[in-house]
Enzyme design. Structure first.
Site, PDB file in Angstrom:
ATOM      1  N   TRP A 151       0.796  -1.230   0.000  1.00 16.87           N
ATOM      2  CA  TRP A 151       0.000   0.000   0.000  1.00 16.87           C
ATOM      3  C   TRP A 151       0.829   1.280   0.000  1.00 16.87           C
ATOM      4  O   TRP A 151       0.281   2.373  -0.076  1.00 16.87           O
ATOM      5  CB  TRP A 151      -0.873  -0.018   1.266  1.00 16.87           C
ATOM      6  CG  TRP A 151      -0.088  -0.534   2.446  1.00 16.87           C
ATOM      7  CD1 TRP A 151      -0.065  -1.822   2.903  1.00 16.87           C
ATOM      8  CD2 TRP A 151       0.843   0.197   3.251  1.00 16.87           C
ATOM      9  NE1 TRP A 151       0.828  -1.934   3.954  1.00 16.87           N
ATOM     10  CE2 TRP A 151       1.398  -0.705   4.183  1.00 16.87           C
ATOM     11  CE3 TRP A 151       1.268   1.527   3.280  1.00 16.87           C
ATOM     12  CZ2 TRP A 151       2.354  -0.330   5.119  1.00 16.87           C
ATOM     13  CZ3 TRP A 151       2.227   1.901   4.219  1.00 16.87           C
ATOM     14  CH2 TRP A 151       2.745   0.976   5.124  1.00 16.87           C
ATOM     15  N   ASN A 152       2.146   1.187   0.128  1.00 13.90           N
ATOM     16  CA  ASN A 152       2.913   2.435   0.315  1.00 13.90           C
ATOM     17  C   ASN A 152       3.076   3.235  -0.972  1.00 13.90           C
ATOM     18  O   ASN A 152       3.177   4.453  -0.938  1.00 13.90           O
ATOM     19  CB  ASN A 152       4.265   2.163   0.973  1.00 13.90           C
ATOM     20  CG  ASN A 152       5.106   1.186   0.215  1.00 13.90           C
ATOM     21  OD1 ASN A 152       4.599   0.399  -0.593  1.00 13.90           O
ATOM     22  ND2 ASN A 152       6.391   1.198   0.461  1.00 13.90           N
ATOM     23  N   LYS A 175      -3.042  -8.190  -7.679  1.00  7.55           N
ATOM     24  CA  LYS A 175      -3.861  -7.838  -6.522  1.00  7.55           C
ATOM     25  C   LYS A 175      -3.154  -6.689  -5.798  1.00  7.55           C
ATOM     26  O   LYS A 175      -2.217  -6.916  -5.041  1.00  7.55           O
ATOM     27  CB  LYS A 175      -4.015  -9.020  -5.556  1.00  7.55           C
ATOM     28  CG  LYS A 175      -5.049  -8.731  -4.480  1.00  7.55           C
ATOM     29  CD  LYS A 175      -4.990  -9.701  -3.310  1.00  7.55           C
ATOM     30  CE  LYS A 175      -3.861  -9.390  -2.363  1.00  7.55           C
ATOM     31  NZ  LYS A 175      -3.867  -8.011  -1.815  1.00  7.55           N
ATOM     32  N   GLY A 228       6.265  -6.406  -0.392  1.00  5.02           N
ATOM     33  CA  GLY A 228       5.704  -6.351   0.961  1.00  5.02           C
ATOM     34  C   GLY A 228       6.734  -6.824   1.976  1.00  5.02           C
ATOM     35  O   GLY A 228       7.940  -6.713   1.750  1.00  5.02           O
ATOM     36  N   SER A 229       6.260  -7.368   3.076  1.00  5.43           N
ATOM     37  CA  SER A 229       7.162  -7.729   4.177  1.00  5.43           C
ATOM     38  C   SER A 229       7.907  -9.036   3.893  1.00  5.43           C
ATOM     39  O   SER A 229       7.449  -9.872   3.113  1.00  5.43           O
ATOM     40  CB  SER A 229       6.362  -7.874   5.476  1.00  5.43           C
ATOM     41  OG  SER A 229       5.456  -8.952   5.335  1.00  5.43           O
ATOM     42  N   GLU A 250      10.287  -8.310  -3.606  1.00  5.71           N
ATOM     43  CA  GLU A 250      10.764  -6.981  -3.181  1.00  5.71           C
ATOM     44  C   GLU A 250      10.314  -6.815  -1.738  1.00  5.71           C
ATOM     45  O   GLU A 250       9.152  -6.488  -1.487  1.00  5.71           O
ATOM     46  CB  GLU A 250      10.131  -5.885  -4.034  1.00  5.71           C
ATOM     47  CG  GLU A 250      10.525  -5.900  -5.474  1.00  5.71           C
ATOM     48  CD  GLU A 250      11.926  -5.386  -5.697  1.00  5.71           C
ATOM     49  OE1 GLU A 250      12.593  -4.950  -4.729  1.00  5.71           O
ATOM     50  OE2 GLU A 250      12.366  -5.429  -6.845  1.00  5.71           O
ATOM     51  N   LEU A 251      11.215  -7.030  -0.783  1.00  4.42           N
ATOM     52  CA  LEU A 251      10.778  -7.126   0.616  1.00  4.42           C
ATOM     53  C   LEU A 251      11.313  -5.951   1.449  1.00  4.42           C
ATOM     54  O   LEU A 251      11.711  -4.948   0.903  1.00  4.42           O
ATOM     55  CB  LEU A 251      11.185  -8.488   1.164  1.00  4.42           C
ATOM     56  CG  LEU A 251      10.752  -9.661   0.251  1.00  4.42           C
ATOM     57  CD1 LEU A 251      11.258 -10.979   0.789  1.00  4.42           C
ATOM     58  CD2 LEU A 251       9.246  -9.700   0.043  1.00  4.42           C
ATOM     59  N   CYS A 284      10.269   1.280   1.353  1.00  2.29           N
ATOM     60  CA  CYS A 284      11.149   0.131   1.631  1.00  2.29           C
ATOM     61  C   CYS A 284      12.617   0.531   1.635  1.00  2.29           C
ATOM     62  O   CYS A 284      13.421  -0.059   2.336  1.00  2.29           O
ATOM     63  CB  CYS A 284      10.891  -0.989   0.639  1.00  2.29           C
ATOM     64  SG  CYS A 284      11.032  -0.438  -1.054  1.00  2.29           S
ATOM     65  N   GLU A 381      12.373  -3.259  10.853  1.00  2.00           N
ATOM     66  CA  GLU A 381      12.106  -2.063  10.062  1.00  2.00           C
ATOM     67  C   GLU A 381      11.000  -1.221  10.706  1.00  2.00           C
ATOM     68  O   GLU A 381       9.901  -1.724  10.941  1.00  2.00           O
ATOM     69  CB  GLU A 381      11.647  -2.541   8.692  1.00  2.00           C
ATOM     70  CG  GLU A 381      11.451  -1.483   7.677  1.00  2.00           C
ATOM     71  CD  GLU A 381      11.038  -2.099   6.345  1.00  2.00           C
ATOM     72  OE1 GLU A 381      10.451  -3.185   6.335  1.00  2.00           O
ATOM     73  OE2 GLU A 381      11.324  -1.461   5.323  1.00  2.00           O
ATOM     74  N   GLU A 458      13.290  -5.589 -10.519  1.00  4.68           N
ATOM     75  CA  GLU A 458      12.275  -4.858 -11.287  1.00  4.68           C
ATOM     76  C   GLU A 458      12.969  -3.622 -11.841  1.00  4.68           C
ATOM     77  O   GLU A 458      14.026  -3.225 -11.369  1.00  4.68           O
ATOM     78  CB  GLU A 458      11.115  -4.467 -10.363  1.00  4.68           C
ATOM     79  CG  GLU A 458      10.386  -5.697  -9.864  1.00  4.68           C
ATOM     80  CD  GLU A 458       9.279  -5.419  -8.865  1.00  4.68           C
ATOM     81  OE1 GLU A 458       9.394  -4.453  -8.100  1.00  4.68           O
ATOM     82  OE2 GLU A 458       8.308  -6.181  -8.853  1.00  4.68           O
TER      83      GLU A 458
END
Ligand code: NAD
Length: 477
Positions: A151-152, A175, A228-229, A250-251, A284, A381, A458
């Site tokens: 969501w960021n 999604k 995400g996490s 991508e964490l 992130c 984090e 990416e």
């Protein structure tokens, strides 16, 4: 609400509205109030999306590079045209200042334009043997991709899930976060309006774990890409392994910033304070652990505190706002408990530390200094507007601390010493390093992490390569 669109699912050309499905509320983080109802996909919707992705892939993979490039460029032009409208929706659902939100949307267009150009740079190669034998190396799209994003960056995270796959010739079911659905929907709608067939790029929402389990259980999906996490990334990587699906992860990170006494300290302060409080620290690659050579520690900390106190916090829709609310109630709650833990263990609270007001999810820009290594916030984090500033003895200690955690996403260094820059570029364990700079992101450069921050890339040529698989054809004369 005029500046927030009606929410929907986009499944195989069908637009499914909130009135047709079970819904959840989307909240405005500046007020905590519901602004829209989001429809949730049923299992039948997900099955329909999978079937459409299969049909869409069969078509899209056969399109010429020129055709794909043209469609993506038209999509990018529409994203630019709609940037204010999509940006306004992002501010309403996620909280970031409108200028940042519009900038995020424009960056999506830039990324798509780069990817459009990459469509025709997917070269294979032919090895010609003296005896007439030929070996042909072909790069082919990997297949339908399932993307899940956080969501960021409601638009950019989604663009990163779909841009590489579409350029490579893959179909995608994405999604976006249920907390911030409009940014991603706006991006995908622009692509569809630009000519991407509706079966090639679809959007679903639902209970995250149910949706990902459903999509990943299908052999139709050949690649999974997640932002995400680390905890959820590990879970999805395990599910993907069951069917040998490729993954891009991508964490999270815990960005170290090494500040040496030979640096331009004022410039470092101006740039890194801006970077720290961008998007209320919910980035992130946010700079988090400031490791400052002891000779300049007090000057740096005091300068940072001054800048933190000057940040104008408010509703992102207000033009004067520099930092908006955090995106959800989890934000300030998490920061409060981590700051309390650090202070209890002996950290100094040098600025902020409190929620702001009793409406929405606002938190003060916060500076903790001399934070013990066993404080939770030095290990997990914070994902919020908190800078941790510690004095360090010199390069060896700073590099060891930078590498202490299992994360390795972005790292930053400020120094005028060229030999030192070369050592740092080699010794710091991170996917991306910025030296005398704050940006680690560019459309033509790969973006991604190492260690627990994930793998797969990416952006850049690598973002398309990650969606291709090679096939080798050996041929005799
Ligand atoms: P989270 O991993 O729980 O959620 C992130 C997103 O993943 C959300 O949109 C959520 O809906 C979705 N999600 C959760 N479980 C899922 C599942 N089983 N299947 C599919 N999707 C699922 O993280 P959070 O607590 O909401 O966000 C904060 C953390 O996310 C941060 O601590 C940070 O580490 C990480 N993050 C990383 C990046 C990045 O680019 N690397 C970006 C944003 C957030």
């Amino acid at each position: 609400m005029s500046d927030y669109p009606e929410l929907r699912l986009l499944v195989g050309g069908e637009v499914i509205s909130a009135s047709a499905r079970e819904t959840i509320d989307v909240l405005n983080p500046a007020t905590g109030e519901a602004i829209a109802a989001l429809p949730l996909a049923t299992a039948a919707d997900l099955d329909a999306a999978l079937e459409a992705a299969k049909t869409g892939f069969a078509k899209w993979r056969k399109t010429s590079a020129d055709e794909r490039e043209g469609v993506l460029r038209r999509g990018a032009a529409l994203i630019r045209e709609r940037s204010k409208e999509i940006g306004a929706a992002i501010t309403r659902e996620q909280g970031k200042p409108l200028k940042e939100a519009i900038g995020e949307v424009i960056y999506c267009a830039m990324l798509l334009e780069f990817y459009a150009g990459e469509c025709k740079r997917q070269y294979g190669r032919t090895l010609v043997r003296p005896d007439g034998q030929r070996v042909e190396v072909r790069h082919e799209p990997v297949g339908p991709v399932a993307g899940f994003s956080a969501w960021n960056f409601p638009a950019l995270n989604v663009m990163r899930k779909i841009g590489g796959p579409l350029a490579a010739g893959c179909s995608v079911v994405v999604k976006p976060s249920e907390e911030t659905p409009a940014g991603g929907l706006g991006i995908v709608q622009a692509l569809i309006d630009g000519g991407v067939p509706a079966e090639v790029c679809q959007v679903v929402f639902g209970v995250p774990d149910e949706v990902s389990r459903h999509l990943l259980a299908s052999p139709i999906i050949r690649k999974v890409t997640f932002t995400g996490s680390t905890a959820v990334g590990k879970h999805l990587a395990k599910l993907a392994a069951e069917d040998m699906k490729r993954t891009t992860m991508e964490l999270g990170g815990h960005g170290p910033v090494l500040v040496f006494k030979d640096a331009d300290i004022d410039k470092a302060l101006d740039i890194m304070a801006g970077a720290k409080f961008r998007n209320a620290g919910q980035v992130c690659v946010s700079p988090t652990r400031f490791l400052v050579e002891e000779d300049v520690f007090e000057r740096f900390r005091d300068g940072f505190v001054e800048r933190a106190k000057a940040v104008r916090v408010g509703d992102g829709a207000d033009a004067a706002t520099q930092m908006g609310p955090m995106a959800s109630a989890r934000g300030p709650d998490g920061i409060q408990s981590k700051v309390a833990d650090a202070v209890e263990r002996g950290a100094k609270l040098s600025a902020g530390g409190n929620r702001i007001g009793n409406q929405g999810f606002f938190h003060e820009p916060t500076v903790l200094s001399e934070v013990p290594l066993d404080a939770t916030i030095m290990n997990e984090e914070p994902f919020g507007p908190v800078a941790l500033i510690n004095p360090m003895k010199g390069e060896a200690e700073m590099v060891a601390e930078a590498n202490r955690l299992p994360y390795g996403l972005a790292a930053y260094a400020w120094t005028q010493d060229v030999s030192r820059r070369m050592r740092l570029a080699s010794d710091i364990e991170a996917g991306m390093i910025a030296i005398n700079a704050a940006s680690v992101s560019a459309a033509d450069a790969p973006f991604g992490g190492s260690k627990w921050s994930g793998y797969g890339l990416e952006d850049g040529a690598e973002g398309v390569a990650a969606c291709m698989q090679s096939k080798t054809v050996h041929e005799n004369a």
